[in-house]
Motif scaffolding. Structure first.
Motif, PDB file in Angstrom:
ATOM      1  N   PHE A  96      12.603 -37.927 -29.936  1.00  8.52           N
ATOM      2  CA  PHE A  96      11.898 -38.702 -30.952  1.00  8.52           C
ATOM      3  C   PHE A  96      10.716 -39.484 -30.386  1.00  8.52           C
ATOM      4  CE2 PHE A  96      16.043 -38.027 -32.924  1.00  8.52           C
ATOM      5  CZ  PHE A  96      15.696 -37.710 -34.223  1.00  8.52           C
ATOM      6  N   THR A  97      10.770 -39.838 -29.100  1.00  3.64           N
ATOM      7  CA  THR A  97       9.687 -40.619 -28.507  1.00  3.64           C
ATOM      8  C   THR A  97       8.883 -39.834 -27.484  1.00  3.64           C
ATOM      9  OG1 THR A  97      11.091 -41.536 -26.744  1.00  3.64           O
ATOM     10  CG2 THR A  97      11.013 -42.753 -28.820  1.00  3.64           C
ATOM     11  N   PHE A 104      18.469 -45.383 -27.880  1.00  5.27           N
ATOM     12  CA  PHE A 104      18.236 -45.408 -29.316  1.00  5.27           C
ATOM     13  C   PHE A 104      17.041 -46.275 -29.674  1.00  5.27           C
ATOM     14  CE2 PHE A 104      22.926 -44.528 -29.194  1.00  5.27           C
ATOM     15  CZ  PHE A 104      22.810 -43.208 -29.594  1.00  5.27           C
ATOM     16  N   HIS A 105      16.088 -46.377 -28.771  1.00 12.57           N
ATOM     17  CA  HIS A 105      14.879 -47.158 -29.022  1.00 12.57           C
ATOM     18  C   HIS A 105      13.863 -46.311 -29.782  1.00 12.57           C
ATOM     19  CE1 HIS A 105      15.616 -50.132 -25.445  1.00 12.57           C
ATOM     20  NE2 HIS A 105      16.699 -49.902 -26.153  1.00 12.57           N
ATOM     21  N   PHE A 106      14.221 -45.860 -30.949  1.00  9.73           N
ATOM     22  CA  PHE A 106      13.309 -45.062 -31.749  1.00  9.73           C
ATOM     23  C   PHE A 106      13.707 -45.174 -33.210  1.00  9.73           C
ATOM     24  CE2 PHE A 106      16.883 -42.216 -31.084  1.00  9.73           C
ATOM     25  CZ  PHE A 106      17.020 -41.574 -32.306  1.00  9.73           C
ATOM     26  N   GLY A 107      12.804 -44.746 -34.048  1.00 10.15           N
ATOM     27  CA  GLY A 107      13.108 -44.664 -35.467  1.00 10.15           C
ATOM     28  C   GLY A 107      12.810 -43.273 -35.968  1.00 10.15           C
ATOM     29  N   ASP A 322      -2.294 -41.820 -28.817  1.00 13.43           N
ATOM     30  CA  ASP A 322      -1.035 -42.083 -29.501  1.00 13.43           C
ATOM     31  C   ASP A 322      -0.660 -43.562 -29.552  1.00 13.43           C
ATOM     32  OD1 ASP A 322      -0.694 -39.495 -30.203  1.00 13.43           O
ATOM     33  OD2 ASP A 322       0.995 -39.072 -28.891  1.00 13.43           O
ATOM     34  N   MET A 323      -1.481 -44.428 -28.966  1.00 13.85           N
ATOM     35  CA  MET A 323      -1.235 -45.861 -29.137  1.00 13.85           C
ATOM     36  C   MET A 323      -1.467 -46.272 -30.589  1.00 13.85           C
ATOM     37  SD  MET A 323       0.012 -47.182 -26.444  1.00 13.85           S
ATOM     38  CE  MET A 323       0.168 -48.737 -27.292  1.00 13.85           C
ATOM     39  N   PHE A 324      -2.275 -45.487 -31.318  1.00 16.15           N
ATOM     40  CA  PHE A 324      -2.638 -45.853 -32.683  1.00 16.15           C
ATOM     41  C   PHE A 324      -2.319 -44.726 -33.663  1.00 16.15           C
ATOM     42  CE2 PHE A 324      -5.419 -48.455 -30.033  1.00 16.15           C
ATOM     43  CZ  PHE A 324      -5.212 -49.711 -30.587  1.00 16.15           C
ATOM     44  N   TYR A 325      -2.004 -45.115 -34.875  1.00 11.37           N
ATOM     45  CA  TYR A 325      -1.818 -44.162 -35.957  1.00 11.37           C
ATOM     46  C   TYR A 325      -3.146 -43.465 -36.222  1.00 11.37           C
ATOM     47  CZ  TYR A 325      -0.186 -42.445 -40.501  1.00 11.37           C
ATOM     48  OH  TYR A 325       0.187 -41.654 -41.568  1.00 11.37           O
ATOM     49  N   TYR A 440       3.170 -45.727 -30.691  1.00 13.88           N
ATOM     50  CA  TYR A 440       3.277 -45.023 -29.410  1.00 13.88           C
ATOM     51  C   TYR A 440       4.696 -44.540 -29.169  1.00 13.88           C
ATOM     52  CZ  TYR A 440       3.230 -44.220 -24.363  1.00 13.88           C
ATOM     53  OH  TYR A 440       3.364 -43.660 -23.114  1.00 13.88           O
ATOM     54  N   ARG A 441       5.677 -45.352 -29.560  1.00 14.88           N
ATOM     55  CA  ARG A 441       7.072 -45.025 -29.273  1.00 14.88           C
ATOM     56  C   ARG A 441       7.592 -43.919 -30.178  1.00 14.88           C
ATOM     57  NH1 ARG A 441       9.550 -49.460 -30.968  1.00 14.88           N
ATOM     58  NH2 ARG A 441      11.598 -48.660 -30.356  1.00 14.88           N
ATOM     59  N   TRP A 442       7.384 -44.038 -31.480  1.00 11.74           N
ATOM     60  CA  TRP A 442       7.986 -43.020 -32.353  1.00 11.74           C
ATOM     61  C   TRP A 442       7.124 -42.612 -33.542  1.00 11.74           C
ATOM     62  CZ3 TRP A 442       9.873 -44.638 -37.303  1.00 11.74           C
ATOM     63  CH2 TRP A 442       9.996 -46.026 -37.487  1.00 11.74           C
ATOM     64  N   GLY A 443       5.811 -42.852 -33.425  1.00  8.65           N
ATOM     65  CA  GLY A 443       4.880 -42.265 -34.377  1.00  8.65           C
ATOM     66  C   GLY A 443       4.771 -42.949 -35.716  1.00  8.65           C
ATOM     67  N   GLU A 444       5.317 -44.158 -35.848  1.00  8.15           N
ATOM     68  CA  GLU A 444       5.283 -44.871 -37.124  1.00  8.15           C
ATOM     69  C   GLU A 444       4.128 -45.874 -37.129  1.00  8.15           C
ATOM     70  OE1 GLU A 444       6.196 -46.232 -40.931  1.00  8.15           O
ATOM     71  OE2 GLU A 444       6.867 -44.436 -39.873  1.00  8.15           O
TER      72      GLU A 444
END
Length: 658
Positions: A96-97, A104-107, A322-325, A440-444
């Motif tokens: 996911f990341t 589980f540090h993701f959404g 990927d730091m930004f949407y 950056y972590r999970w694309g949200e």
């Protein structure tokens, strides 16, 4: 342990058993892999599965759950493939990341699960924001958020529950009380007898459950979730359980008295439920063996599949992007009509345009409702837009920034006002570790603007006058803007609201009522990342922003004999390197002027960049003109001496003397 099946048929009980057993068997496999050295770390939830599984099954599939690192059962009960989970744990590109975070540090929006960060408490405020979005949209949804007994000592726990209580948010706050925060037992964590007793202090309902009884957890959480969907309100649930393994496997369990293990092993949630089903003739030994054999084969295959997944390939461009949407600003040009507005009124106008353009925009802050804000910027907003979207908040900056992120996760935009930029310290973690890192972590996306009334000049002293923009320009994942004129204040605020990424919007308090200018009517945007050339000259370039722009203009008006190119950065992250480079090349001499203190101020970054990229064009050293390296004094005499304005004349003389 007493089980009550109520009206559940055998098929339902069997399904519960399988859902409870599966994460246990996955965990047992993880412990084997750990001993084999094939994985490096594991946070075990063995003994706590009934809480994660029972509560997750009680929620609807479109309702958000915010678990912690010992809640594997949440993820498996939502049917996330083990191949995907294993890829995440192993840092594979298919996780996911994409290998950027672990555990589980993701959404995941696909499964409506929002993972934690290591600071434990902040996810509770996100649950507030998610629930608030549902409440405003009239969705009959509940939100479930987990925390441990140790994290109940954190301010985020108390802030989030208080906000939920005040706003009647449909959130179930679930405390997994497993006896230990790493090695610290509960008697060193809190003084009250039961954590659920804290519910009374917030004026909400609270109840305590046997967290090892799958039926008790499932039935009660189902009841509570159903209730708050119809009658929105928060409820605090304490589930009593025990951590049968260490905090993580490397820490061991030597600090835990043996008698506790002896007591709690008898309360094992999987074994007890299995025994109950045997006694009810729902399953038999053959059934158990068949289920376990099937699960074992599936787990083995999925684990090996994930091990063979590709590793990430390092690419600097991809990492930076990927730091930004993903978002490309399309600048909206202003119309012809203009109105003379104060700087403060331009911000008000920008907020109004944003609220009219985006019906999913929510403004939050202390005293911003009927009172209109400390500086009256939102005066009249409640009457125009309603209290649902213009929300007075308790004094809890961390919870409100977190709620802003929760709103964004659930389809809304948020503007959060810090009453003074100085007070952002109380919400710092949410900004630099949640807003900044989420994409950056999970694309949200983190569609949140934080308004920051900033700066000195009013004799307000050390806690209402700081220039703290450098705290955020240092943090990847944040955009930072700082308008110096009413025109830019309105257009830049609308651009910040439009942008789906987190934007820290600095607005100078001294300029609120002291500066006016022509501002286009209606909706328009100013380009984020683009500087303005206010004066064109040949002898010297002054690069500045905020109040520094007006100091420079005043000085140059007094010294018309000096030919200066004056650059107003407007945006600090990203900042306009091309315009700066061209100005430096044209004059060969540079002063970087800012209100912040000298050491490690944002000017140091610009100076370093110029030295690295424009050295051959320089005729003198790059000079920084900044405020004194002290806290900001209150006395007018001391403040005037502190500020960079008092040092500008000597700086110009020095650099021109080369």
């Amino acid at each position: 342990m007493q089980f009550d099946r109520k009206d559940k048929d055998d098929a339902e009980l069997l399904a519960l058993y399988k859902t409870l057993l599966y994460p246990r068997m996955v965990e047992e496999k993880m412990l084997i892999l750990l001993r084999q050295g094939r994985i490096g770390k594991w946070f075990s939830g063995i003994g706590q599965e009934a809480i994660a599984v029972g509560s997750t099954l009680a929620m609807q599939s479109d309702e958000y759950i915010l678990p912690m690192h010992r809640n594997l059962g949440v993820f498996t009960s939502r049917n996330i493939p083990l191949t995907k989970l294993m890829a995440q744990w192993q840092g594979k590109v298919t996780g996911f990341t994409k290998g950027r975070d672990r555990s589980f540090h993701f959404g995941t929006q696909d499964y409506k699960i929002i993972g934690m960060i290591s600071h434990l408490g902040p996810q509770m405020a996100l649950a507030d924001g998610i629930a608030l979005a549902d409440l405003i949209a009239n969705k009959k949804n509940a939100t479930l958020v987990f925390t441990g007994e140790g994290a109940t000592s954190e301010g985020d726990f108390h802030e989030a529950i208080n906000v939920a209580a005040v706003w009647n948010l449909p959130v179930i706050f679930l405390i997994e009380n497993n006896g230990y925060g790493l090695s610290t037992p509960t008697n060193e964590q809190y003084k009250c007898k039961n954590l659920v007793d804290r519910a009374l202090g917030y004026g909400i309902e609270g109840l305590q459950l046997d967290g090892n009884n799958i039926l008790a957890v499932y039935d009660k959480l189902s009841e509570l979730a159903s209730s708050i969907r119809e009658n929105p309100r928060p409820i605090l649930v304490e589930c009593l359980t025990f951590r049968m393994r260490g905090h993580e496997e490397a820490s061991g369990t030597k600090y835990v008295p043996q008698h506790l293990f002896d007591e709690w092993v008898k309360k094992d949630p999987v074994q007890n439920f299995e025994n109950y089903l045997l006694s009810e003739n729902v399953i038999n030994e053959d059934t158990i063996a068949t289920i376990k054999s099937k699960f074992k084969a599936e787990i083995e295959a999925d684990v090996e599949f994930a091990f063979n997944e590709p590793e990430p390939i390092a690419n600097d461009v991809t990492e930076l992007d990927d730091m930004f949407y993903p978002y490309q600003q399309q600048v909206v040009a202003p119309v012809e009509a203009k109105t003379e507005l104060r700087y403060l009124d331009a911000i008000t106008a920008g907020l109004k345009e944003g609220m009219q353009r985006y019906d999913n925009l929510v403004i939050m802050g202390q005293d911003i409702g009927e009172y209109g804000g400390a500086f009256k910027i939102t005066d009249g907003f409640v009457a125009q837009f309603g209290k649902a979207r213009v929300r007075n908040t308790p004094i809890c900056e961390s919870a409100i920034v977190g709620a802003g992120l929760g709103l964004s996760i659930n389809g809304y935009k948020a503007v959060v006002e810090m009453q003074f930029a100085d007070f952002v310290t109380c919400g710092f973690n949410q900004i630099v570790n949640n807003l900044a890192k989420t994409h950056y972590r999970w694309g949200e996306k983190a569609d949140v603007v934080v308004r920051m009334p900033t700066g000195a000049g009013t004799g307000a002293g050390p806690f209402h006058s700081q220039s703290n923009e450098a705290w955020f320009t240092k943090t990847p994942g944040l955009k930072v803007v700082y308008p110096a004129f009413p025109h830019d204040a309105k257009g830049l605020l609308m651009a910040a609201i439009e942008d789906p990424n987190p934007v820290i919007y600095f607005e100078h308090k001294y300029l609120y009522r002291s500066l006016t200018g022509l501002v286009p009517d209606g909706y328009y945007t100013v380009e984020i990342g683009k500087a303005n050339i206010l004066k064109q000259g040949e002898q010297l370039t002054i690069i500045t922003y905020g109040l520094g722009v007006h100091w420079a203009l005043a000085y140059l008006n007094q010294h018309p004999e000096i030919s200066v190119t004056l650059v107003d950065l407007i945006s600090l992250q990203p900042w306009d390197k091309e315009t700066v480079a061209n100005a430096v090349k044209a004059t060969g001499r540079v002063i970087i002027l800012h209100e912040d203190t000298l050491s490690s101020g944002f000017g140091a970054e610009i100076a370093a960049w110029i030295a690295e990229h424009c050295f051959e064009y320089l005729d003198a050293p790059v000079l920084r003109c900044a405020s004194l390296d002290t806290a900001i004094p209150m006395s007018k005499v001391l403040e005037d001496s502190f500020l960079a304005k008092s040092k500008l004349g000597k700086a110009v003389e020095k650099v021109l003397a080369y």
